[in-house]
Design an enzyme around this catalytic site. Structure first.
Site, mmCIF file in Angstrom:
data_model
loop_
_atom_site.group_PDB
_atom_site.id
_atom_site.type_symbol
_atom_site.label_atom_id
_atom_site.label_comp_id
_atom_site.label_asym_id
_atom_site.label_seq_id
_atom_site.Cartn_x
_atom_site.Cartn_y
_atom_site.Cartn_z
ATOM 1 N N LYS A 112 -10.365 2.622 3.419
ATOM 2 C CA LYS A 112 -10.889 1.339 2.939
ATOM 3 C C LYS A 112 -12.037 0.838 3.812
ATOM 4 O O LYS A 112 -12.861 0.065 3.347
ATOM 5 C CB LYS A 112 -9.762 0.321 2.827
ATOM 6 C CG LYS A 112 -8.824 0.695 1.678
ATOM 7 C CD LYS A 112 -7.773 -0.327 1.402
ATOM 8 C CE LYS A 112 -6.966 0.027 0.170
ATOM 9 N NZ LYS A 112 -6.052 1.181 0.401
HETATM 10 C C1 LIG Z 1 -5.493 1.949 -0.606
HETATM 11 C C2 LIG Z 1 -5.005 3.295 -0.267
HETATM 12 C C3 LIG Z 1 -4.764 4.275 -1.262
HETATM 13 C C4 LIG Z 1 -4.922 3.993 -2.732
HETATM 14 O O1 LIG Z 1 -6.256 3.756 -3.129
HETATM 15 P P1 LIG Z 1 -6.552 3.044 -4.527
HETATM 16 O O2 LIG Z 1 -8.012 2.819 -4.528
HETATM 17 O O3 LIG Z 1 -5.765 1.751 -4.489
HETATM 18 O O4 LIG Z 1 -6.086 3.949 -5.607
HETATM 19 C C5 LIG Z 1 -4.361 5.542 -0.844
HETATM 20 N N1 LIG Z 1 -4.172 5.828 0.449
HETATM 21 C C6 LIG Z 1 -4.368 4.910 1.431
HETATM 22 C C7 LIG Z 1 -4.097 5.294 2.832
HETATM 23 C C8 LIG Z 1 -4.783 3.616 1.111
HETATM 24 O O5 LIG Z 1 -4.979 2.710 2.081
#
Ligand SMILES: *Cc1c(COP(=O)(O)O)cnc(C)c1O
Length: 465
Positions: A112
């Site tokens: 993120k």
């Molecule tokens: C947020 C997240 C996901 C999922 O991503 P999306 O965009 O919500 O599908 C997968 N793995 C990790 C470690 C995350 O922080």
């Protein structure tokens, strides 16, 4: 570039406005009025470019004239300067066919950061121009909150209030939020679970007096700019593995359908993707939707991959909009029906259209642990539980997809070190950039899961618009 709502009844916005917007006023999500494309030559021209330069080329058609090319380049260079790896998103080979795309070299050890670091700078730039002030409010089960806080701490023109469920995030996740000592960052531990925290945030947005007074805004993955910034690494990785001359497939650990939707957009823009593998854990609404046409809400089960413990994936609406032929009224009718009945059936023709690009797999706790152990023993690589789910899905569907398969490594294993240790017997060590996390002082308020208490706390500290 104009942005329209998936529900077809909101005014269109430009890039600057869509970056600062949350949900569209008709309840839909914004996306570009048309998908821009890169020609084969333009994609070939990405070979050998830096991550920042690739990002400039991929983002320019979406940004339009909201930023000059130079402003965009400077902003992206600054966003990625703090990453601990010079490649920003390095590829790591696992065997002759499988690769990991490491997206966890940012400050909070999860993918993120890749979008959020740039989003924080976009907010600061656009708010500065408008001399406006925003109050960012969010609920987090861990990764979004820490990435948002690290991206927004110390930025002018905004305050951040982040709610997490007391005692229900990992110690690394909590400390990544609560040790950030910045006057515009406020952490609130809610006495309740994640759904309680999320319900409080929704209630604040639905309280017009409160929302208007403090100009509330969100940073979850309904934000278009976040998705745009995630498109970049699909191009960056595919070009390194032979695109546009060769198709490349991706396996994506999926929760809110944001990350994999960015891959879908990359394909729409002309990147020759074989298949996108939507990997879910036992919270499998997306797997049921794509494999059976059954998009119906079940209960949420807590797992070792908490960022995927989601039933309703908000970004799925953006895919539906395309599957409904970009007909906003039809999408609105489908979504209103879904919100009322908690189920939506994808007709076979739509399912077939989606299946041309998207395949899916469901991985349970044993499958996750097995993939984690296999990667450790066969490839000498420790992965986190989310990434392990992506890898399990990649191995399961390898016979059905074309080209090299890149699994997105969405978190560093140390962020989920207890779960990794339980599955593999090995305890991952925190990387250098997180050293000191356990020495720094924490600061957060603990509040009951009551709207009045949370609004009073925020009201005393936020800046009225
Ligand atoms: C947020 C997240 C996901 C999922 O991503 P999306 O965009 O919500 O599908 C997968 N793995 C990790 C470690 C995350 O922080």
């Amino acid at each position: 570039m104009d942005y329209v709502s998936t529900r077809g009844a909101a005014p269109s916005l430009d890039f600057e406005a869509v970056t600062l917007a949350g949900l569209a006023p008709d309840g839909g999500l914004y996306l570009p009025a048309a998908w821009p494309t890169l020609s084969r030559d333009e994609i070939a021209g990405l070979a050998g470019l830096s991550y920042v330069e690739t990002a400039v080329r991929v983002c320019t058609p979406f940004v339009g004239d909201a930023l000059s090319e130079d402003e965009l380049r400077r902003l992206l260079a600054s966003a990625y300067a703090g990453f601990s790896h010079a490649a920003v998103a390095p590829l790591k080979q696992l065997d002759e066919r499988h690769w990991l795309l490491e997206l966890f070299h940012g400050p909070t050890l999860a993918f993120k950061d890749v979008a959020m670091q740039a989003l924080g700078l976009l907010f600061e730039t656009f708010l500065g121009r408008r001399t406006e002030h925003l109050t960012i409010i969010g609920a987090t089960s861990g990764d979004t909150g820490s990435a948002a806080i690290h991206a927004l701490a110390g930025r002018a023109h905004l305050d951040v209030f982040m709610l997490h469920p007391l005692g229900r995030v990992t110690d690394v996740q909590r400390r990544q939020m609560t040790t950030v000592q910045s006057p515009n960052v406020f952490n609130i531990a809610v006495e309740g679970n994640f759904d309680d925290a999320q319900a409080l945030v929704k209630a604040m947005f639905n309280d017009p007096a409160f929302a208007g007074k403090y100009r509330l805004a969100a940073v979850n993955s309904i934000n278009w700019a976040r998705l745009m910034l995630q498109i970049v690494y699909y191009f960056y990785a595919a070009v390194r593995l032979g695109a546009p001359g060769r198709r490349v497939s991706f396996s994506v650990p999926t929760g809110n359908f944001g990350d994999v939707f960015a891959g879908y957009v990359a394909a729409r823009m002309g990147l020759p993707i074989g298949k996108l593998i939507v990997a879910t854990n036992v919270n499998d609404i997306l797997h049921r939707a794509l494999s059976l046409g059954d998009y119906s809400v079940g209960g949420v089960e807590a797992t070792a991959a908490p960022s995927m413990d989601i039933q309703v994936s908000s970004n799925f609406e953006r895919l539906l909009f395309d599957l409904y032929g970009r007909d906003g009224a039809a999408t609105a009718a489908a979504m209103t029906g879904f919100e009322a009945s908690k189920r939506l059936d994808l007709p076979p023709a739509m399912r077939a259209e989606a299946a041309a690009l998207l395949v899916s797999a469901r991985v349970d706790a044993d499958g996750m642990a097995e993939a984690l152990r296999r990667t450790a023993s066969e490839c000498n690589e420790l992965v986190d539980p989310h990434t392990a789910i992506g890898l399990a899905a990649a191995w399961e569907l390898a016979g059905e997809v074309e080209g090299p398969i890149v699994t997105l490594a969405t978190a560093h294993p140390a962020k989920f070190r207890d779960a990794v240790e339980r599955a593999s017997g090995q305890r991952p060590t925190l990387p250098m950039r997180a050293a000191g996390l356990f020495d720094r002082e924490e600061r957060y308020a603990t509040l009951p899961a009551e709207l009045g208490a949370v609004e009073a706390y925020i009201g005393e500290r936020a800046t009225p618009a």
